[in-house]
Motif scaffolding. Structure first.
Motif, mmCIF file in Angstrom:
data_model
loop_
_atom_site.group_PDB
_atom_site.id
_atom_site.type_symbol
_atom_site.label_atom_id
_atom_site.label_comp_id
_atom_site.label_asym_id
_atom_site.label_seq_id
_atom_site.Cartn_x
_atom_site.Cartn_y
_atom_site.Cartn_z
ATOM 1 N N GLN A 58 0.724 -1.232 -0.133
ATOM 2 C CA GLN A 58 0.053 -0.062 -0.052
ATOM 3 C C GLN A 58 0.856 1.185 -0.050
ATOM 4 O OE1 GLN A 58 -3.607 -0.093 2.692
ATOM 5 N NE2 GLN A 58 -2.624 -2.130 3.361
ATOM 6 N N ALA A 59 1.820 1.261 0.723
ATOM 7 C CA ALA A 59 2.855 2.391 0.783
ATOM 8 C C ALA A 59 3.555 2.597 -0.255
ATOM 9 C CB ALA A 59 3.821 2.326 2.061
ATOM 10 N N TYR A 60 3.782 1.471 -1.051
ATOM 11 C CA TYR A 60 4.456 1.578 -2.363
ATOM 12 C C TYR A 60 3.646 2.270 -3.501
ATOM 13 C CZ TYR A 60 7.590 -0.025 -6.303
ATOM 14 O OH TYR A 60 8.424 0.067 -7.376
ATOM 15 N N TYR A 61 2.524 1.939 -3.420
ATOM 16 C CA TYR A 61 1.459 2.376 -4.603
ATOM 17 C C TYR A 61 0.720 3.593 -4.214
ATOM 18 C CZ TYR A 61 2.800 -1.764 -7.261
ATOM 19 O OH TYR A 61 3.557 -2.842 -8.244
ATOM 20 N N PHE A 62 0.735 4.057 -3.080
ATOM 21 C CA PHE A 62 -0.199 4.953 -2.853
ATOM 22 C C PHE A 62 -0.074 6.536 -3.188
ATOM 23 C CE2 PHE A 62 -1.759 8.499 -0.067
ATOM 24 C CZ PHE A 62 -2.989 8.429 -0.147
ATOM 25 N N SER A 63 1.375 6.794 -3.245
ATOM 26 C CA SER A 63 1.780 8.102 -3.864
ATOM 27 C C SER A 63 3.092 7.940 -4.090
ATOM 28 C CB SER A 63 1.395 9.357 -3.045
ATOM 29 O OG SER A 63 1.950 9.374 -1.979
ATOM 30 N N PRO A 64 3.662 9.100 -4.947
ATOM 31 C CA PRO A 64 5.318 9.015 -5.068
ATOM 32 C C PRO A 64 6.035 9.468 -3.572
ATOM 33 C CG PRO A 64 4.078 10.295 -6.911
ATOM 34 C CD PRO A 64 3.081 9.852 -5.792
ATOM 35 N N GLN A 65 5.321 10.176 -2.966
ATOM 36 C CA GLN A 65 5.698 10.664 -1.500
ATOM 37 C C GLN A 65 5.899 9.344 -0.630
ATOM 38 O OE1 GLN A 65 7.168 13.483 -0.734
ATOM 39 N NE2 GLN A 65 7.904 12.466 0.869
ATOM 40 N N SER A 66 4.814 8.606 -0.681
ATOM 41 C CA SER A 66 4.601 7.602 0.296
ATOM 42 C C SER A 66 5.824 6.321 -0.074
ATOM 43 C CB SER A 66 3.305 6.856 0.551
ATOM 44 O OG SER A 66 2.940 6.306 -0.851
ATOM 45 N N ARG A 67 5.810 6.352 -1.461
ATOM 46 C CA ARG A 67 6.819 5.300 -1.956
ATOM 47 C C ARG A 67 8.248 5.789 -1.380
ATOM 48 N NH1 ARG A 67 7.112 3.234 -8.200
ATOM 49 N NH2 ARG A 67 4.726 2.738 -7.744
ATOM 50 N N GLN A 68 8.431 7.115 -1.816
ATOM 51 C CA GLN A 68 10.035 7.662 -1.257
ATOM 52 C C GLN A 68 10.241 7.449 0.492
ATOM 53 O OE1 GLN A 68 10.430 11.473 -3.393
ATOM 54 N NE2 GLN A 68 11.940 12.075 -1.924
ATOM 55 N N ASP A 69 9.124 7.662 1.016
ATOM 56 C CA ASP A 69 9.281 7.430 2.626
ATOM 57 C C ASP A 69 9.570 6.125 2.986
ATOM 58 O OD1 ASP A 69 8.403 10.188 2.568
ATOM 59 O OD2 ASP A 69 6.355 9.846 3.334
ATOM 60 N N LEU A 70 9.066 5.282 2.181
ATOM 61 C CA LEU A 70 9.312 3.637 2.425
ATOM 62 C C LEU A 70 10.894 3.490 2.342
ATOM 63 C CD1 LEU A 70 7.440 1.211 3.014
ATOM 64 C CD2 LEU A 70 7.289 1.019 0.643
ATOM 65 N N GLN A 71 11.562 4.233 1.559
ATOM 66 C CA GLN A 71 12.859 4.299 1.281
ATOM 67 C C GLN A 71 13.731 4.407 2.444
ATOM 68 O OE1 GLN A 71 14.586 2.234 -0.688
ATOM 69 N NE2 GLN A 71 12.866 1.843 -2.005
ATOM 70 N N VAL A 72 13.164 5.400 3.464
ATOM 71 C CA VAL A 72 14.070 5.964 4.304
ATOM 72 C C VAL A 72 13.411 5.673 5.928
ATOM 73 C CG1 VAL A 72 15.023 7.898 2.948
ATOM 74 C CG2 VAL A 72 12.698 8.278 4.230
ATOM 75 N N ILE A 73 12.625 4.819 5.815
ATOM 76 C CA ILE A 73 11.880 4.518 7.118
ATOM 77 C C ILE A 73 12.770 4.104 8.259
ATOM 78 C CG2 ILE A 73 11.415 1.809 7.323
ATOM 79 C CD1 ILE A 73 8.566 2.835 7.029
ATOM 80 N N GLU A 74 12.465 4.685 9.374
ATOM 81 C CA GLU A 74 13.558 4.400 10.576
ATOM 82 C C GLU A 74 12.685 3.648 11.831
ATOM 83 O OE1 GLU A 74 15.063 8.318 11.559
ATOM 84 O OE2 GLU A 74 16.214 8.352 9.929
ATOM 85 N N ASP A 75 11.615 3.764 12.074
ATOM 86 C CA ASP A 75 10.958 3.116 12.854
ATOM 87 C C ASP A 75 10.840 1.403 12.511
ATOM 88 O OD1 ASP A 75 9.162 1.831 14.785
ATOM 89 O OD2 ASP A 75 7.477 3.284 14.368
ATOM 90 N N THR A 76 11.446 0.820 13.302
ATOM 91 C CA THR A 76 11.905 -0.567 13.135
ATOM 92 C C THR A 76 10.700 -1.370 13.947
ATOM 93 O OG1 THR A 76 13.519 -0.900 15.029
ATOM 94 C CG2 THR A 76 14.384 -0.359 12.755
ATOM 95 N N ASN A 77 9.873 -0.782 14.799
ATOM 96 C CA ASN A 77 8.657 -1.454 15.151
ATOM 97 C C ASN A 77 7.681 -1.561 14.263
ATOM 98 O OD1 ASN A 77 7.626 -2.825 17.605
ATOM 99 N ND2 ASN A 77 6.155 -0.943 17.825
ATOM 100 N N ASN A 78 7.043 -0.386 14.102
ATOM 101 C CA ASN A 78 5.562 -0.441 13.246
ATOM 102 C C ASN A 78 5.673 0.417 12.314
ATOM 103 O OD1 ASN A 78 3.263 -1.816 12.837
ATOM 104 N ND2 ASN A 78 2.086 -0.393 14.160
ATOM 105 N N GLY A 79 6.783 1.149 11.879
ATOM 106 C CA GLY A 79 6.999 2.340 10.789
ATOM 107 C C GLY A 79 6.189 2.108 9.783
ATOM 108 N N ILE A 80 5.984 0.898 9.199
ATOM 109 C CA ILE A 80 5.329 0.955 7.696
ATOM 110 C C ILE A 80 3.648 1.325 8.037
ATOM 111 C CG2 ILE A 80 4.622 -0.266 5.761
ATOM 112 C CD1 ILE A 80 7.255 -1.923 6.355
ATOM 113 N N ALA A 81 3.171 0.819 9.059
ATOM 114 C CA ALA A 81 1.704 0.979 9.451
ATOM 115 C C ALA A 81 1.640 2.470 9.584
ATOM 116 C CB ALA A 81 1.209 0.089 10.626
ATOM 117 N N GLU A 82 2.500 3.027 10.606
ATOM 118 C CA GLU A 82 2.406 4.336 10.631
ATOM 119 C C GLU A 82 2.694 5.423 9.402
ATOM 120 O OE1 GLU A 82 4.489 4.792 14.572
ATOM 121 O OE2 GLU A 82 3.023 3.596 15.543
#
Lengths: 312, 312
Positions: A140-164
């Motif tokens: 979902q994060a990959y396809y939602f928007s160019p921004q969310s796709r980019q955010d996925l590459q720099v995610i830092e929260d190793t607990n639940n970061g993708i859901a957040e």
């Protein structure tokens, strides 16, 4: 006995090859093309492959890989991918974009191998969701928007970061997404509680993320959900389903805790207003007669499986 | 998220080994001993083995055979038995008492082989019931009375004779049958519509023939129904379930047409008044903590699976 006799009267047997009349597009609420993963003429856009930590023996991974553009391993699914290729040279051609999960199963050398070759490895340690769900969130994060796709590459929260990340983009409140096909290896056919967990997810995600079309692929069949309403299941020809039979087996499986009323057009045994439930009638060992499609009209979501066999 | 958090509060985590207090026998409505097929100390009386036309690779057939007294092949199940033994001398030691079905799958040489060695071969050509049902009817006729067992040997009606034998003996109206354990190979794990057909039969036969306790055996687990009410699942020790882990995986799978309220004692994650449904919570990847038993109290019939691994 009386039930079997009654059932008989509501069923029409079709010839092995039966071309359904072109449906009125306004009447079709969902179009499903389950076999695009095997269609050489298909565009791989918005087709996703997810590898879970279950056996992928007997699956032609290469063709599936080529016909999907996003490849995700859920935790130990990366081990399965790694072990699938005995040949180091071939292995290098199949690098997933993402590996996600709580990482209680992935082997260290596998993680290092893929990280070194460009896979984005995202630990998500939370035990409040499964590795399967973490993979779905990544899609979902990959396809939602160019921004969310980019955010996925720099995610830092190793607990639940993708859901957040999904929450911060308010993904669930935005509709009109274009469908994404997600092919999952394999999720079904191993331990029975894992199989039923997968089926339960099929129903739950259909409600929360209806634009994800999930397909579970096993060595013997493909399994997916038919949404409530009228659906057209489309394919270029029956050869793409099964190379050895003209009437691939199929079933309609009422696993959602309600009785489902089914009408069909294009099955070997077509039914009209046929009530189906686990304690009553289940359409198993039915077949695909439709030469290029089947129409299903169901009163509630129901699981369909179609037997597959491809040339290797 | 909120659901997962709520769920957490209704669940108690047990130690890996947890001995449940002896239940009050008056409170237990059903006792299930799923692993008697592997119990060397067990009596094989009223234990039955049914072979369907599905792969039995990876199953230790010999021990299962020794711990059951009645052996039935449903149609092509006879081919599977025949092919299981490459060695002609061993094959001769495993002759089923009955082969039933519409015989669209059994090979001619297989049928002749077993008929010559004492198997009673009963064609039942009706298409109003499945080969699976024909095998279940054979079991009922075999155990109902000395007379019905004798009648089975001289049956002449090759269409639906076994079902009519049951009717003539008025079997369904007579209760107080002692339980019969039926182990089925394998019915689950192949084509998904066949798997779900098997599960549907588990629910349907539980209503029509409750004294048949059905157990589906696959290469990875054993699958059976927990009846409504309070059940005790008993075993001599956990070693008989799984030789490699102290907490065999298990699941409780609400595949009937209703939500089920579950209370448990002896699972790794025990629950109290826990609502389970396919679109809500499903207890998968749970485990067996009870050292010699588990108690389950369920508001409606629910499927249980337990992961198994035996020494060969």
């Amino acid at each position: 006995m009386s039930k079997a006799r009654k059932l008989q009267t509501e069923v029409v047997e079709r010839p092995d090859d039966f071309t359904i009349p072109a449906p009125n597009p306004n009447e079709i609420s969902t179009i499903i093309q389950p076999f695009e993963y095997w269609n050489e003429a298909s565009n791989n856009e918005r087709n996703v492959l997810v590898l879970l930590n279950q056996s992928i023996e007997g699956i032609n991974l290469q063709r599936l890989w080529d016909n999907t553009e996003l490849h995700i391993c859920a935790d130990g699914g990366a081990n399965r991918l790694y072990d699938y290729f005995a040949n180091e040279y071939t292995r290098e051609d199949y690098i997933p974009q993402f590996i996600v999960g709580d990482f209680d199963s992935i082997r260290k050398e596998v993680r290092l191998y893929y990280a070194k070759r460009g896979a984005k490895v995202i630990p998500q340690l939370t035990q409040y969701s499964t590795d399967f769900t973490k993979a779905m969130n990544t899609i979902q994060a990959y396809y939602f928007s160019p921004q969310s796709r980019q955010d996925l590459q720099v995610i830092e929260d190793t607990n639940n970061g993708i859901a957040e990340l999904l929450e911060s983009h308010n993904v669930s409140n935005q509709i009109n997404h274009r469908n994404i096909r997600v092919y999952i290896l394999s999720g079904i056919g191993g331990r029975f509680d894992q199989t039923i967990h997968s089926i339960s997810q099929l129903y739950i995600l259909n409600q929360s993320v209806p634009y994800l079309q999930l397909f579970f692929i096993t060595t013997s069949d493909i399994i997916f959900l038919i949404q409530k309403g009228k659906s057209l299941i489309k394919y270029p020809s029956k050869e793409i389903i099964h190379i050895n039979t003209n009437v691939p087996s199929c079933g309609l499986l009422p696993l959602g805790n309600t009785e489902v009323i089914i009408s069909s057009l294009g099955l070997k045994y077509d039914v009209t207003d046929w009530p189906s439930s686990m304690l009553g009638n289940v359409s198993s060992s039915n077949g695909i007669s439709g030469t290029d499609g089947v129409i299903l009209d169901v009163s509630d979501a129901i699981v369909m499986n179609i037997e597959t066999c491809h040339s290797s």
